[in-house]
Design a protein around this motif. Structure first.
Motif, PDB file in Angstrom:
ATOM      1  N   LYS A 144      -1.689 -10.311  -5.298  1.00  0.00           N
ATOM      2  CA  LYS A 144      -2.251  -8.987  -5.570  1.00  0.00           C
ATOM      3  C   LYS A 144      -2.789  -8.309  -4.314  1.00  0.00           C
ATOM      4  CE  LYS A 144      -3.816 -10.318 -10.177  1.00  0.00           C
ATOM      5  NZ  LYS A 144      -4.985 -10.362 -11.064  1.00  0.00           N
ATOM      6  N   PRO A 145      -2.337  -7.065  -4.069  1.00  0.00           N
ATOM      7  CA  PRO A 145      -2.865  -6.335  -2.913  1.00  0.00           C
ATOM      8  C   PRO A 145      -4.167  -5.610  -3.253  1.00  0.00           C
ATOM      9  CG  PRO A 145      -1.071  -5.087  -3.920  1.00  0.00           C
ATOM     10  CD  PRO A 145      -1.296  -6.296  -4.770  1.00  0.00           C
ATOM     11  N   ILE A 146      -5.050  -5.555  -2.268  1.00  0.00           N
ATOM     12  CA  ILE A 146      -6.265  -4.751  -2.399  1.00  0.00           C
ATOM     13  C   ILE A 146      -6.326  -3.866  -1.155  1.00  0.00           C
ATOM     14  CG2 ILE A 146      -8.786  -4.786  -2.689  1.00  0.00           C
ATOM     15  CD1 ILE A 146      -7.160  -8.035  -3.263  1.00  0.00           C
ATOM     16  N   CYS A 147      -6.554  -2.562  -1.353  1.00  0.00           N
ATOM     17  CA  CYS A 147      -6.517  -1.613  -0.240  1.00  0.00           C
ATOM     18  C   CYS A 147      -7.858  -0.910  -0.063  1.00  0.00           C
ATOM     19  CB  CYS A 147      -5.431  -0.558  -0.480  1.00  0.00           C
ATOM     20  SG  CYS A 147      -3.825  -1.267  -0.841  1.00  0.00           S
TER      21      CYS A 147
ATOM     22  N   ILE B  71     -13.550  -1.229  -0.041  1.00  0.00           N
ATOM     23  CA  ILE B  71     -13.230  -1.761  -1.367  1.00  0.00           C
ATOM     24  C   ILE B  71     -12.873  -3.245  -1.222  1.00  0.00           C
ATOM     25  CG2 ILE B  71     -11.597  -1.623  -3.301  1.00  0.00           C
ATOM     26  CD1 ILE B  71     -11.571   1.418  -2.974  1.00  0.00           C
TER      27      ILE B  71
ATOM     28  N   ASN C 103       0.837  -1.191   0.000  1.00  0.00           N
ATOM     29  CA  ASN C 103       0.000   0.000   0.000  1.00  0.00           C
ATOM     30  C   ASN C 103       0.873   1.243   0.000  1.00  0.00           C
ATOM     31  OD1 ASN C 103      -2.045   1.882   0.167  1.00  0.00           O
ATOM     32  ND2 ASN C 103      -2.904   1.124   2.088  1.00  0.00           N
TER      33      ASN C 103
ATOM     34  N   GLN D 215     -16.077  -5.276  -0.791  1.00  0.00           N
ATOM     35  CA  GLN D 215     -16.758  -5.491  -2.078  1.00  0.00           C
ATOM     36  C   GLN D 215     -16.024  -6.540  -2.910  1.00  0.00           C
ATOM     37  OE1 GLN D 215     -18.496  -1.769  -4.073  1.00  0.00           O
ATOM     38  NE2 GLN D 215     -17.246  -0.873  -2.474  1.00  0.00           N
ATOM     39  N   TYR D 216     -14.710  -6.484  -2.891  1.00  0.00           N
ATOM     40  CA  TYR D 216     -13.896  -7.457  -3.629  1.00  0.00           C
ATOM     41  C   TYR D 216     -14.197  -8.873  -3.137  1.00  0.00           C
ATOM     42  CZ  TYR D 216      -9.741 -10.024  -5.161  1.00  0.00           C
ATOM     43  OH  TYR D 216      -8.887 -10.949  -5.713  1.00  0.00           O
TER      44      TYR D 216
END
Lengths: 227, 229
Positions: free
Chosen positions: A63-66, A70, A49, A73-74
């Motif tokens: 894969k990062p999700i921040c 969000i 991040n 929802q992912y």
């Protein structure tokens, strides 16, 4: 079936970190909880991040999700196990997102402002704003729940998670400030909902215990006064 | 008289309203555009958006939806015709939402601060921060576009709309303060994307011309004559 190589970077006190953990619990997805040391940021966090350098971060595969909402929802879009987190109707979805944004942009900052307020008058004013917000959310609850137990209906959903993650902080603020914010007379539905949410199977193991969170809050306050 | 089933409350200079207009046009949805002055709020606006009291508000079959990006997602969810606006892959969707939030919460507010800045030092610092943000957005563009012309790929999507609707004001600021933000040497991908996006009819039909926005910019700064109409 989606790969289950899932990590959550976070910390137990953070309400934002609770959100993806609840979502993953709803979907029965196993994950590795990598706790950041309070006061320092790990290389993995800075790499995953770089823009905000904040928790939570979810790492799925590589894969990062921040950003907590969000990430929720992912999770809802990737896994169809358990139940749907976002409402299925487009309008209900838009309403849930609207209130989640309101909670993050207006309501929770208002809650934080109570502990920062200096003097009785300022504290009272800050508390009144939070209560006024809860009255709006009571109305939203009645509209969204349609007579059921949660914002999401029969089961907890996006808006339950968005607001519910702050319940422990709310209780700590009430106790430390000796004020009542969530009042069963002013917001009876929310009052009942808070109890149900906190004891939900997907929530109870990740919601911090009030005493532990209060001790943590005291340490934070002491640190900020010392600096 | 029949009330249109889709109404949009707003005004053209608002980039947030422009987002909704573009999304509705992409889906070929007929709608009634109801002028609302955000500086002189009508009873109607306060009734449909009592919490935020802001434009845009979309009213679909009597039900109000607020917040521009939430409205754009709603349009994508509620109507099947036309191209999809959000990407189909969940990770690409998360990325698009992440960058849209960054643009709204961190990057574009710098332009508002710049407009209000009273010292040369403050202006310089804000311009520097805007450029730093553009470098991040260039990286985002390279990642999201995967070699195609737009963030959304071959066609414009959510992130193109989110960022693209600010281009009118970016250009108005460029003219007003004499700084070129979208520089083909510093951020080549973004500069090319901005040219392409701004030459689309989707953009030109909806976003006011730069000169009109420059007049409004001056008015906000307290210099020059107020814009007419």
């Amino acid at each position: 079936m989606a790969s289950e190589d899932v990590k959550i970077l976070g910390g137990w006190p953070s309400p934002y970190v609770m959100r993806p953990r609840i979502a993953l619990n709803i979907k029965s997805v196993n994950y590795e909880f990598l706790q950041e040391q309070f006061g320092s940021k790990s290389d993995l966090l800075l790499k995953s991040n770089p823009v905000y350098k904040k928790i939570p971060v979810m790492i799925h595969g590589e894969k990062p999700i921040c950003e907590s909402l969000i990430i929720v929802q992912y999770i809802d879009e990737v896994w169809d196990s358990g139940h749907s987190i976002l409402p299925s109707d487009p309008y209900d979805r838009a309403v849930a997102k609207f209130w989640a944004t309101y909670i993050d942009d207006k309501w929770f900052p208002g809650l934080r402002a109570i502990s920062r307020a200096e003097g009785e008058d300022a504290k009272k004013e800050a508390a009144e704003e939070v209560i006024a917000g809860l009255v709006l959310l009571e109305d939203a609850f009645i509209k969204c729940s349609k007579g059921k137990s949660f914002f999401g209906g029969e089961k907890i959903g996006y808006l339950d998670i968005a607001l519910g993650c702050f319940l422990a902080s709310l209780t700590v603020t009430e106790k430390m400030g000796n004020i009542k914010l969530l009042d069963e007379n002013k917001t009876p539905n929310l009052f009942k909902w808070a109890e149900k949410f906190s004891s939900d199977a997907a929530v109870k193991d990740v919601m911090p215990e009030t005493g532990k969170l209060m001790d943590f809050a005291k340490v934070l306050i002491a640190k900020s006064k010392a600096s | 008289m029949a009330i249109a089933s889709v109404q949009l409350l707003g005004e053209s200079p608002s980039p947030y309203v422009n987002r909704v207009q573009i999304a509705l046009n992409l889906k070929s949805i007929e709608f009634e555009f109801i002028q609302e002055n955000p500086y002189d709020k009508s009873e109607r606006l306060l009734k449909v958006n009592p919490v935020q009291k802001k434009i845009p508000v979309l009213i679909h079959d009597g039900k109000p939806i607020c917040e521009s990006l939430i409205i754009v997602e709603y349009i994508d969810d509620a109507w099947n015709n036309g191209p999809p606006i959000l990407p189909s892959d969940p990770h690409d969707r998360a990325l698009a939402r992440f960058w849209a939030a960054y643009i709204d919460n961190k990057w574009f507010p710098l332009y508002r601060e710049l407009r209000a800045a009273s010292t040369e030092e403050a202006r310089k610092e804000l311009i520097e921060r805007i450029f730093e943000g553009l470098v991040l957005l260039e990286e985002a563009f390279v990642k999201c576009s995967k070699g195609k012309p737009f963030f959304g790929g071959d066609n414009i999507g959510y992130l193109d709309i989110a960022l693209g609707c600010y281009m009118g004001w970016v250009k108005a600021t460029e003219v007003s303060i004499g700084v070129k933000f979208l520089d083909e040497f510093k951020t080549p991908g973004l500069a090319e994307w901005a040219d392409k996006f701004c030459s689309l009819n989707d953009f030109k039909e909806v976003v006011p011309e730069t000169q009109k926005l420059v007049e409004i910019y001056k008015m906000f700064q307290g210099r020059g004559k107020p814009a007419s109409g």
